[in-house]
Design a protein around this motif. Structure first.
Motif, PDB file in Angstrom:
ATOM      1  N   ARG A   1      -8.527 -14.737  -3.380  1.00 28.30           N
ATOM      2  CA  ARG A   1      -7.280 -15.363  -3.821  1.00 28.30           C
ATOM      3  C   ARG A   1      -6.231 -14.332  -4.234  1.00 28.30           C
ATOM      4  NH1 ARG A   1      -8.257 -17.500  -8.408  1.00 28.30           N
ATOM      5  NH2 ARG A   1     -10.415 -16.877  -8.689  1.00 28.30           N
ATOM      6  N   ASP A   2      -6.304 -13.129  -3.681  1.00 32.69           N
ATOM      7  CA  ASP A   2      -5.334 -12.076  -4.025  1.00 32.69           C
ATOM      8  C   ASP A   2      -3.937 -12.526  -3.615  1.00 32.69           C
ATOM      9  OD1 ASP A   2      -3.692  -9.727  -4.107  1.00 32.69           O
ATOM     10  OD2 ASP A   2      -5.500  -8.494  -3.959  1.00 32.69           O
ATOM     11  N   GLU A   3      -3.082 -12.700  -4.607  1.00 34.59           N
ATOM     12  CA  GLU A   3      -1.725 -13.193  -4.376  1.00 34.59           C
ATOM     13  C   GLU A   3      -0.739 -12.063  -4.084  1.00 34.59           C
ATOM     14  OE1 GLU A   3      -2.051 -12.108  -8.680  1.00 34.59           O
ATOM     15  OE2 GLU A   3      -3.388 -12.929  -7.161  1.00 34.59           O
ATOM     16  N   VAL A   4      -1.152 -10.811  -4.238  1.00 32.31           N
ATOM     17  CA  VAL A   4      -0.278  -9.658  -4.022  1.00 32.31           C
ATOM     18  C   VAL A   4      -0.581  -8.980  -2.683  1.00 32.31           C
ATOM     19  CG1 VAL A   4       0.430  -7.406  -4.934  1.00 32.31           C
ATOM     20  CG2 VAL A   4      -0.045  -9.294  -6.506  1.00 32.31           C
ATOM     21  N   CYS A   5      -1.851  -8.777  -2.401  1.00 35.67           N
ATOM     22  CA  CYS A   5      -2.294  -8.092  -1.181  1.00 35.67           C
ATOM     23  C   CYS A   5      -3.138  -9.072  -0.370  1.00 35.67           C
ATOM     24  CB  CYS A   5      -3.121  -6.856  -1.534  1.00 35.67           C
ATOM     25  SG  CYS A   5      -2.252  -5.689  -2.582  1.00 35.67           S
TER      26      CYS A   5
ATOM     27  N   ALA B   1      -5.408   2.377  -5.147  1.00 41.43           N
ATOM     28  CA  ALA B   1      -6.175   2.379  -3.898  1.00 41.43           C
ATOM     29  C   ALA B   1      -5.299   2.908  -2.764  1.00 41.43           C
ATOM     30  CB  ALA B   1      -6.667   0.970  -3.587  1.00 41.43           C
ATOM     31  N   PHE B   2      -4.039   2.459  -2.748  1.00 35.25           N
ATOM     32  CA  PHE B   2      -3.137   2.885  -1.676  1.00 35.25           C
ATOM     33  C   PHE B   2      -2.953   4.401  -1.662  1.00 35.25           C
ATOM     34  CE2 PHE B   2       0.920   3.692   0.384  1.00 35.25           C
ATOM     35  CZ  PHE B   2       0.831   2.907   1.521  1.00 35.25           C
ATOM     36  N   VAL B   3      -2.775   5.028  -2.813  1.00 35.72           N
ATOM     37  CA  VAL B   3      -2.560   6.479  -2.842  1.00 35.72           C
ATOM     38  C   VAL B   3      -3.862   7.253  -2.615  1.00 35.72           C
ATOM     39  CG1 VAL B   3      -0.526   6.286  -4.321  1.00 35.72           C
ATOM     40  CG2 VAL B   3      -2.732   6.790  -5.358  1.00 35.72           C
ATOM     41  N   SER B   4      -4.990   6.638  -2.876  1.00 38.19           N
ATOM     42  CA  SER B   4      -6.272   7.312  -2.664  1.00 38.19           C
ATOM     43  C   SER B   4      -6.512   7.616  -1.189  1.00 38.19           C
ATOM     44  CB  SER B   4      -7.418   6.456  -3.211  1.00 38.19           C
ATOM     45  OG  SER B   4      -7.334   6.356  -4.619  1.00 38.19           O
ATOM     46  N   GLY B   5      -6.072   6.740  -0.321  1.00 37.73           N
ATOM     47  CA  GLY B   5      -6.258   6.956   1.120  1.00 37.73           C
ATOM     48  C   GLY B   5      -5.577   8.216   1.623  1.00 37.73           C
TER      49      GLY B   5
ATOM     50  N   PRO C   1       2.240   3.261   6.579  1.00 36.76           N
ATOM     51  CA  PRO C   1       1.154   2.311   6.311  1.00 36.76           C
ATOM     52  C   PRO C   1       0.003   3.054   5.640  1.00 36.76           C
ATOM     53  CG  PRO C   1       1.072   3.019   8.592  1.00 36.76           C
ATOM     54  CD  PRO C   1       2.316   3.659   7.985  1.00 36.76           C
ATOM     55  N   PHE C   2      -0.963   2.315   5.156  1.00 40.60           N
ATOM     56  CA  PHE C   2      -2.132   2.921   4.539  1.00 40.60           C
ATOM     57  C   PHE C   2      -2.872   3.747   5.580  1.00 40.60           C
ATOM     58  CE2 PHE C   2      -6.638   2.852   3.312  1.00 40.60           C
ATOM     59  CZ  PHE C   2      -6.525   3.460   2.080  1.00 40.60           C
TER      60      PHE C   2
ATOM     61  N   LEU D   1     -14.269   6.989  -0.219  1.00 41.51           N
ATOM     62  CA  LEU D   1     -13.177   6.206  -0.810  1.00 41.51           C
ATOM     63  C   LEU D   1     -13.734   4.881  -1.314  1.00 41.51           C
ATOM     64  CD1 LEU D   1     -10.329   6.519   1.833  1.00 41.51           C
ATOM     65  CD2 LEU D   1     -10.183   7.202  -0.549  1.00 41.51           C
ATOM     66  N   PHE D   2     -13.370   4.525  -2.556  1.00 38.42           N
ATOM     67  CA  PHE D   2     -13.746   3.239  -3.123  1.00 38.42           C
ATOM     68  C   PHE D   2     -12.458   2.550  -3.533  1.00 38.42           C
ATOM     69  CE2 PHE D   2     -15.306   0.281  -6.336  1.00 38.42           C
ATOM     70  CZ  PHE D   2     -16.422  -0.249  -5.698  1.00 38.42           C
ATOM     71  N   LEU D   3     -12.142   1.425  -2.891  1.00 35.99           N
ATOM     72  CA  LEU D   3     -10.819   0.817  -2.994  1.00 35.99           C
ATOM     73  C   LEU D   3     -10.905  -0.620  -3.498  1.00 35.99           C
ATOM     74  CD1 LEU D   3      -9.712   2.105   0.518  1.00 35.99           C
ATOM     75  CD2 LEU D   3      -9.304   3.213  -1.700  1.00 35.99           C
ATOM     76  N   LEU D   4     -10.145  -0.913  -4.545  1.00 37.13           N
ATOM     77  CA  LEU D   4     -10.073  -2.256  -5.111  1.00 37.13           C
ATOM     78  C   LEU D   4      -8.697  -2.851  -4.825  1.00 37.13           C
ATOM     79  CD1 LEU D   4     -11.493  -1.364  -8.652  1.00 37.13           C
ATOM     80  CD2 LEU D   4     -12.781  -2.314  -6.734  1.00 37.13           C
ATOM     81  N   ALA D   5      -8.662  -4.085  -4.345  1.00 38.09           N
ATOM     82  CA  ALA D   5      -7.401  -4.808  -4.120  1.00 38.09           C
ATOM     83  C   ALA D   5      -6.409  -3.963  -3.322  1.00 38.09           C
ATOM     84  CB  ALA D   5      -6.801  -5.257  -5.456  1.00 38.09           C
ATOM     85  N   LEU D   6      -6.852  -3.502  -2.166  1.00 36.21           N
ATOM     86  CA  LEU D   6      -6.070  -2.577  -1.341  1.00 36.21           C
ATOM     87  C   LEU D   6      -4.848  -3.223  -0.690  1.00 36.21           C
ATOM     88  CD1 LEU D   6      -5.756   0.153   0.213  1.00 36.21           C
ATOM     89  CD2 LEU D   6      -7.185  -0.890   1.998  1.00 36.21           C
ATOM     90  N   PRO D   7      -3.656  -2.673  -0.942  1.00 36.99           N
ATOM     91  CA  PRO D   7      -2.501  -3.048  -0.118  1.00 36.99           C
ATOM     92  C   PRO D   7      -2.490  -2.129   1.111  1.00 36.99           C
ATOM     93  CG  PRO D   7      -1.780  -1.708  -1.982  1.00 36.99           C
ATOM     94  CD  PRO D   7      -3.279  -1.847  -2.076  1.00 36.99           C
ATOM     95  N   THR D   8      -2.384  -2.694   2.288  1.00 42.98           N
ATOM     96  CA  THR D   8      -2.362  -1.858   3.493  1.00 42.98           C
ATOM     97  C   THR D   8      -0.951  -1.424   3.859  1.00 42.98           C
ATOM     98  OG1 THR D   8      -2.359  -3.823   4.891  1.00 42.98           O
ATOM     99  CG2 THR D   8      -4.507  -2.821   4.390  1.00 42.98           C
TER     100      THR D   8
END
Length: 170
Positions: free
Chosen positions: A122-126, A77-81, A107-108, A92-99
Motif C-alpha cells: 500500500r505504498d502511497e509514495v513509491c 534507498a534511492f541514493v544507495s544505488g 532513474p535509479f 544493497l538493502f533497500l526499503l520503500a525504493l523509489p525508482t
C-alpha cells in the motif's frame, strides 16, 4: 570487522530514525560497523538537485578499503544505488525504493551486487509495481508486506530480513 554498512535515512527523517536504527543494531550484532550520514541539511531545501550531494555524502562516509553494504529507506534507498555504482560494494538493502524522483534527471541505478528490497503493498509514495519491475529485472530478493510507505508495522521484519541478507553475504 566484517565491513561497514552505510545506512541512509529517508527525506523526512534523520539518522536516528526507527528503521535505520533497527538496521544498525542488526549490523553491529553481526560484527559490521555502521555509519548513518545525516542528510537533513540537504533535505531541508527539498531540491532534487541535492540528490547528488546526498550520494556524495554517502560515499564520503564509506571507508576507502574493506567491504561496504549500502542500505536505506525511501530517498536513502534511492541514493544507495548510485553510491554502489561509484564505490564497489558487497550488496544493497533497500526499503520503500523509489525508482525515479520527480525533478531528478537520473532513474535509479545500482551495481550488479546482491540486492534485497522490502516494499509495502500500500505504498502511497513509491508505487509497488515499479519496485516489482526493478526486482524482476535484477533478480533481486523482493519482500512485499501489507504496509504503507513508512513500513512502520514491519520494522522488526525489516530488521530480520536485513539480518538474513547480511548473514548471506560471502
Amino acid at each position: 570487522m566484517k565491513g561497514t554498512v552505510i545506512l541512509s535515512h529517508g527525506l523526512e527523517s534523520g539518522p536516528q530514525a526507527t528503521k535505520v536504527s533497527a538496521l544498525a543494531e542488526v549490523a553491529v550484532a553481526l560484527g559490521w560497523a555502521e555509519v548513518r550520514p545525516d542528510y537533513r541539511d540537504l533535505d531541508a531545501t527539498r531540491d532534487p538537485r541535492e540528490i547528488d550531494a546526498r550520494i556524495a555524502r554517502a560515499l564520503a562516509h564509506a571507508p576507502a578499503e574493506g567491504r561496504v553494504v549500502f542500505a536505506g529507506s525511501s530517498m536513502g534507498a534511492f541514493v544507495s544505488g548510485p553510491a554502489s555504482v561509484a564505490r564497489p560494494s558487497a550488496g544493497l538493502f533497500l526499503l520503500a525504493l523509489p525508482t525515479g524522483i520527480p525533478g531528478y534527471p537520473q532513474p535509479f541505478r545500482a551495481a550488479a551486487v546482491p540486492i534485497a528490497l522490502v516494499h509495502g503493498w500500500r505504498d502511497e509514495v513509491c508505487p509497488v509495481d515499479a519496485a516489482i519491475d526493478f526486482a524482476r529485472e535484477r533478480a533481486a530478493a523482493l519482500h512485499l508486506v501489507d504496509d504503507d510507505h513508512r513500513l512502520g508495522a514491519h520494522v522488526s521484519e525489516c530488521a530480520e530480513l536485513f539480518r538474513r541478507f547480511l548473514s548471506g553475504l560471502h
